[in-house]
Design an enzyme around this catalytic site. Structure first.
Site, PDB file in Angstrom:
ATOM      1  N   ASN A   9     -29.280  28.900  18.030  1.00  0.00           N
ATOM      2  CA  ASN A   9     -28.950  29.027  19.449  1.00  0.00           C
ATOM      3  C   ASN A   9     -27.575  28.398  19.654  1.00  0.00           C
ATOM      4  O   ASN A   9     -27.447  27.175  19.642  1.00  0.00           O
ATOM      5  CB  ASN A   9     -30.032  28.305  20.274  1.00  0.00           C
ATOM      6  CG  ASN A   9     -29.686  28.233  21.753  1.00  0.00           C
ATOM      7  OD1 ASN A   9     -28.749  28.892  22.227  1.00  0.00           O
ATOM      8  ND2 ASN A   9     -30.436  27.426  22.499  1.00  0.00           N
ATOM      9  N   LYS A  11     -25.830  28.320  22.251  1.00  0.00           N
ATOM     10  CA  LYS A  11     -25.620  27.852  23.637  1.00  0.00           C
ATOM     11  C   LYS A  11     -24.251  28.335  24.124  1.00  0.00           C
ATOM     12  O   LYS A  11     -23.793  29.400  23.706  1.00  0.00           O
ATOM     13  CB  LYS A  11     -25.794  26.334  23.715  1.00  0.00           C
ATOM     14  CG  LYS A  11     -27.126  25.892  23.085  1.00  0.00           C
ATOM     15  CD  LYS A  11     -27.530  24.501  23.414  1.00  0.00           C
ATOM     16  CE  LYS A  11     -28.854  24.210  22.735  1.00  0.00           C
ATOM     17  NZ  LYS A  11     -29.393  22.904  23.063  1.00  0.00           N
ATOM     18  N   HIS A  95     -35.819  28.447  27.919  1.00  0.00           N
ATOM     19  CA  HIS A  95     -35.252  27.262  27.267  1.00  0.00           C
ATOM     20  C   HIS A  95     -35.233  26.111  28.280  1.00  0.00           C
ATOM     21  O   HIS A  95     -35.024  26.331  29.478  1.00  0.00           O
ATOM     22  CB  HIS A  95     -33.831  27.570  26.765  1.00  0.00           C
ATOM     23  CG  HIS A  95     -33.288  26.479  25.887  1.00  0.00           C
ATOM     24  ND1 HIS A  95     -32.751  25.328  26.417  1.00  0.00           N
ATOM     25  CD2 HIS A  95     -33.230  26.356  24.545  1.00  0.00           C
ATOM     26  CE1 HIS A  95     -32.384  24.543  25.404  1.00  0.00           C
ATOM     27  NE2 HIS A  95     -32.662  25.143  24.266  1.00  0.00           N
ATOM     28  N   GLU A  97     -33.075  24.044  29.004  1.00  0.00           N
ATOM     29  CA  GLU A  97     -31.844  23.958  29.807  1.00  0.00           C
ATOM     30  C   GLU A  97     -31.885  24.966  30.955  1.00  0.00           C
ATOM     31  O   GLU A  97     -31.390  24.698  32.048  1.00  0.00           O
ATOM     32  CB  GLU A  97     -30.625  24.160  28.890  1.00  0.00           C
ATOM     33  CG  GLU A  97     -30.382  22.924  28.034  1.00  0.00           C
ATOM     34  CD  GLU A  97     -29.751  23.182  26.678  1.00  0.00           C
ATOM     35  OE1 GLU A  97     -29.167  24.257  26.468  1.00  0.00           O
ATOM     36  OE2 GLU A  97     -29.857  22.278  25.812  1.00  0.00           O
ATOM     37  N   GLU A 168     -40.103  22.827  21.797  1.00  0.00           N
ATOM     38  CA  GLU A 168     -38.888  22.019  21.808  1.00  0.00           C
ATOM     39  C   GLU A 168     -39.067  20.838  22.762  1.00  0.00           C
ATOM     40  O   GLU A 168     -38.880  20.987  23.982  1.00  0.00           O
ATOM     41  CB  GLU A 168     -37.693  22.853  22.271  1.00  0.00           C
ATOM     42  CG  GLU A 168     -37.397  24.036  21.396  1.00  0.00           C
ATOM     43  CD  GLU A 168     -35.933  24.448  21.506  1.00  0.00           C
ATOM     44  OE1 GLU A 168     -35.246  24.450  20.474  1.00  0.00           O
ATOM     45  OE2 GLU A 168     -35.475  24.741  22.621  1.00  0.00           O
ATOM     46  N   GLY A 174     -30.605  18.031  21.250  1.00  0.00           N
ATOM     47  CA  GLY A 174     -29.223  17.569  21.298  1.00  0.00           C
ATOM     48  C   GLY A 174     -29.075  16.057  21.317  1.00  0.00           C
ATOM     49  O   GLY A 174     -27.997  15.530  21.558  1.00  0.00           O
ATOM     50  N   SER A 209     -32.982  18.888  17.463  1.00  0.00           N
ATOM     51  CA  SER A 209     -32.269  18.103  16.448  1.00  0.00           C
ATOM     52  C   SER A 209     -32.744  18.383  15.018  1.00  0.00           C
ATOM     53  O   SER A 209     -32.841  17.463  14.209  1.00  0.00           O
ATOM     54  CB  SER A 209     -32.342  16.601  16.770  1.00  0.00           C
ATOM     55  OG  SER A 209     -31.718  16.339  18.015  1.00  0.00           O
TER      56      SER A 209
HETATM   57  P1  PGA Z   1     -30.516  21.002  19.052  1.00  0.00           P
HETATM   58  O1  PGA Z   1     -30.913  22.154  20.128  1.00  0.00           O
HETATM   59  O2  PGA Z   1     -30.858  21.535  17.693  1.00  0.00           O
HETATM   60  O3  PGA Z   1     -29.033  20.807  19.248  1.00  0.00           O
HETATM   61  O4  PGA Z   1     -31.300  19.798  19.419  1.00  0.00           O
HETATM   62  C1  PGA Z   1     -32.073  22.910  19.968  1.00  0.00           C
HETATM   63  C2  PGA Z   1     -32.228  23.869  21.120  1.00  0.00           C
HETATM   64  O5  PGA Z   1     -31.897  23.512  22.259  1.00  0.00           O
HETATM   65  O6  PGA Z   1     -32.679  25.012  20.933  1.00  0.00           O
END
Ligand code: PGA
Length: 253
Positions: A9, A11, A95, A97, A168, A174, A209
């Site tokens: 992803n 983003k 997601h 976010e 997640e 992140g 992460s």
């Molecule tokens: P990350 O993000 O691996 O940077 O923690 C995962 C995601 O949001 O899908």
């Protein structure tokens, strides 16, 4: 048989130049993907270019969101049919976010998922709890609520047939903080139990992460079928190493 799946992803990162370089690098590491399904999800505007770069490689591409409508006066939105037109295979919905920053609700997320499934895209439904929710002991209740919007739909059986689910935990996205393999496995097992009859065939990804250093131990867990990768998906070497870690995990039936 649940074939391992690793999805990047991106983003809101990237440029035409970056996409070109990253796709070429991922493509060149073809050997790392034997037995693993791999996909990257760039921002919408880079999809045509990513499609051109990856076509014929066996690596798929996906979008990070989709409209809950099929067409019409919805300024700024992109329909599932438009994504399909670029041979897109996956689309991420719900997601954290999107949920936290743009108000995507459980019901809206199911609407998006339905649009994706209608045109033959594979939706990746994201679920997961915040740190406060985990501390309050409500992880399972939160994940159950997020899933029940789907499971309660009249067309649930149909929607479930093509679905991938990504667990997640919001506190691990992140942040560099990862759920331990046991913590992740416990929620994955909970999700699988909740899905009922179709569960044995549904791929459940872990996200939050994931790095080359922790991917192997996460993917070794019985109910973790791969990963949804954010930050590490922007670095070719790391993404390839994570795909390689999924390869060592046999498909589960
Ligand atoms: P990350 O993000 O691996 O940077 O923690 C995962 C995601 O949001 O899908």
């Amino acid at each position: 048989m649940r074939k391992p799946l690793v999805v990047g992803n991106w983003k809101m990162h990237g440029s035409r130049e970056m996409a070109k370089t990253l796709c070429a690098g991922i493509r060149a590491a073809g050997d790392a993907y034997i037995g693993v399904e791999v996909a990257v999800c760039p921002p919408y505007v880079l999809l045509p270019q990513v499609a051109d770069s990856l076509r014929g490689s066996g690596i798929a591409w996906g979008a990070q969101d989709v409209s809950e409508h099929s067409a019409g006066a919805y300024t700024g939105e992109v329909s599932a049919g438009m994504l399909k037109d670029f041979d897109t295979r996956f689309v991420i919905v719900g997601h954290s976010e999107r949920r936290a920053l743009y108000g995507d609700t459980d019901v809206l997320t199911v609407g998006k998922l339905r649009q994706a499934a209608t045109v033959g895209l594979v939706p990746i439904l994201c679920v997961g709890e915040t740190l406060e929710e985990r501390r309050a002991g409500s992880t399972e209740a939160v994940v159950a609520r997020q899933l029940d919007a789907l499971l309660g739909a009249a067309d649930a059986a149909q929607l479930l047939s093509s679905l991938v689910i990504a667990y997640e935990p919001v506190w691990a996205i992140g942040t560099g903080e990862t759920a331990t393999p046991d913590q992740a496995q416990a929620v994955h097992a909970f999700i699988r139990a909740r899905l009922g009859a179709t569960a044995a065939d549904t791929r459940l990804l872990y996200g939050g992460s994931v790095k080359p250093g922790n991917a192997g131990e996460l993917f070794a867990m019985p109910d973790i079928d791969g990963g949804l990768i954010g930050g590490a998906a922007l670095k070719c070497e790391e993404f390839v190493a994570i795909c390689h870690a999924a390869r060592t995990r046999p498909g589960r039936s």
